[in-house]
Design a protein around this motif. Structure first.
Motif, mmCIF file in Angstrom:
data_model
loop_
_atom_site.group_PDB
_atom_site.id
_atom_site.type_symbol
_atom_site.label_atom_id
_atom_site.label_comp_id
_atom_site.label_asym_id
_atom_site.label_seq_id
_atom_site.Cartn_x
_atom_site.Cartn_y
_atom_site.Cartn_z
ATOM 1 N N GLY A 108 44.841 37.845 45.833
ATOM 2 C CA GLY A 108 44.622 39.192 46.335
ATOM 3 C C GLY A 108 43.230 39.169 46.927
ATOM 4 O O GLY A 108 42.293 38.705 46.268
ATOM 5 N N ASP A 145 43.187 30.265 46.428
ATOM 6 C CA ASP A 145 42.507 31.343 47.149
ATOM 7 C C ASP A 145 41.110 31.605 46.600
ATOM 8 O O ASP A 145 40.236 32.063 47.326
ATOM 9 C CB ASP A 145 43.319 32.636 47.028
ATOM 10 N N MET A 167 53.776 36.800 45.652
ATOM 11 C CA MET A 167 53.813 36.023 46.892
ATOM 12 C C MET A 167 54.090 34.575 46.536
ATOM 13 O O MET A 167 53.725 34.096 45.475
ATOM 14 C CB MET A 167 52.540 36.191 47.713
HETATM 15 O O1 KDG Z 1 42.600 36.461 51.933
HETATM 16 C C1 KDG Z 1 43.472 35.786 51.039
HETATM 17 C C2 KDG Z 1 44.516 36.761 50.651
HETATM 18 O O2 KDG Z 1 45.272 37.062 51.775
HETATM 19 C C3 KDG Z 1 45.428 36.263 49.585
HETATM 20 O O3 KDG Z 1 44.740 35.983 48.389
HETATM 21 C C4 KDG Z 1 46.595 37.173 49.335
HETATM 22 O O4 KDG Z 1 45.731 39.366 49.368
HETATM 23 C C5 KDG Z 1 46.522 38.590 49.794
HETATM 24 C C6 KDG Z 1 47.468 39.018 50.824
HETATM 25 O O5 KDG Z 1 47.795 40.192 50.816
HETATM 26 O O6 KDG Z 1 47.880 38.235 51.656
#
Ligand code: KDG
Length: 314
Positions: free
Chosen positions: A34, A292, A90
């Motif tokens: 996230g 991430d 995800m």
């Molecule tokens: O910036 C990385 C994020 O995109 C990843 O951790 C997941 O938050 C996310 C998303 O909504 O894609």
């Protein structure tokens, strides 16, 4: 009170291992991700106090995320659980060096966030509120929540940092433009990537982009140049070079790492240029690790790196 407050959706993440696609892999590694928790973890590892107020499903993935974020030293006292909707998910695969993400997050717990979930007093006590453009893409009530949080911050003199984090799997560029550009007007620090600006402003011309950004009151920090990050302040453009990286392993999270470093620089009262340099350094570490947020360095690692000291392994 934490120095920085952020909120948004954190999801369970399942990663297909062994370079096999999701159709054929028999090995999924669990993690979570996230954008906002990535930034929060980055700041916490750099020694800053930071709060994340997300909404999670009252399910094992939600509890796992909550514990892991708390374990990173992030204040989760304002995060909440709901039984009404699940934690988002995800799934990622990496096939032939190309990474793809699949979202299972429609109607997730986070998408049900409303302005009532915000605590104005909590936000008022911070120095910086960090919002990303993923939150308003989740639902109309999330878009309202992002705008309401920015308004709260502004009422109390809390600086607003805004990374548009355009996710075209969540909405069209037309929809994004309508929502993100007005939010950028409320920011003190606007942190887009160059590719995002080209899409949002429908132009490849740097001159046009600079003139559009000039309509904002924010200082703009433009990530993702070929070799440098740009700073646009009062119409003046400057560039801060990237740190050289020999082997790029996984670029996901680089922008969030940059934001964590940049915001840490602001909290340390660095100049904009020094703050961007710290952002570049953190981003360069994130892309040398899988995951991430896993590659986000600690303050001690950064000190060692800057002093040019080798890491003692045993
Ligand atoms: O910036 C990385 C994020 O995109 C990843 O951790 C997941 O938050 C996310 C998303 O909504 O894609």
């Amino acid at each position: 009170h934490p120095e920085v407050i952020t909120f948004g959706e954190s999801m369970a993440l399942l990663i297909a291992e062994g370079g096999k696609g999701l159709e054929y892999t028999s090995n999924l590694t669990p993690s979570f991700g996230g954008a906002e928790t990535n930034v929060a973890i980055g700041l916490s590892r750099l020694g800053h106090s930071v709060g994340w107020c997300g909404r999670l499903g009252d399910d094992p993935f939600g509890h796992r995320i909550y514990k892991m974020v708390r374990g990173e030293g992030v204040d989760v006292s304002h995060a909440s659980f709901t039984e009404e909707a699940p934690t988002g998910l995800m799934v990622r695969e990496n096939v032939a060096g190309r990474s793809s993400v699949y979202y299972y997050r429609k109607l997730s717990a986070a998408s049900k966030m409303t302005p009532e979930h915000l605590d104005e007093e909590y936000i008022a006590g911070a120095r910086i509120l960090h919002i990303t453009g993923i939150t308003p893409a989740l639902s109309p009530s999330c878009a309202e929540t992002a705008a309401a949080a920015m308004d709260m911050a502004r009422r109390h003199g809390v600086k607003v940092s805004f990374d548009p984090n355009l996710r075209l799997k969540l909405w069209s560029v037309e929809e994004a433009r309508k929502v993100l550009l007005p939010l950028a007007m409320k920011a003190d620090y606007f942190l887009p990537g160059l590719d995002e600006l080209k899409l949002l402003y429908e132009t490849d011309s740097m001159d046009e982009i600079i003139s559009k950004l000039g309509e904002l009151s924010a200082v703009s920090i433009i990530k993702g140049g070929d070799d440098e990050t740009y700073i646009l302040e009062n119409g003046k453009l400057s560039a801060v070079p990237y740190y050289k990286v020999e082997h790029v392993i996984d670029t996901v999270g680089a922008g969030d790492g940059f934001c964590a470093g940049f915001l840490a620089g602001l909290l340390k009262d660095y100049s904009l240029e020094e703050a961007v340099r710290l952002g570049n350094l953190i981003g360069s570490r994130v892309i040398q690790a899988i995951g991430d947020w896993e590659g986000l360095p600690s303050a001690a690692e950064i000190e060692r790196l800057l002093a040019g000291k080798a890491h003692v392994e045993r």
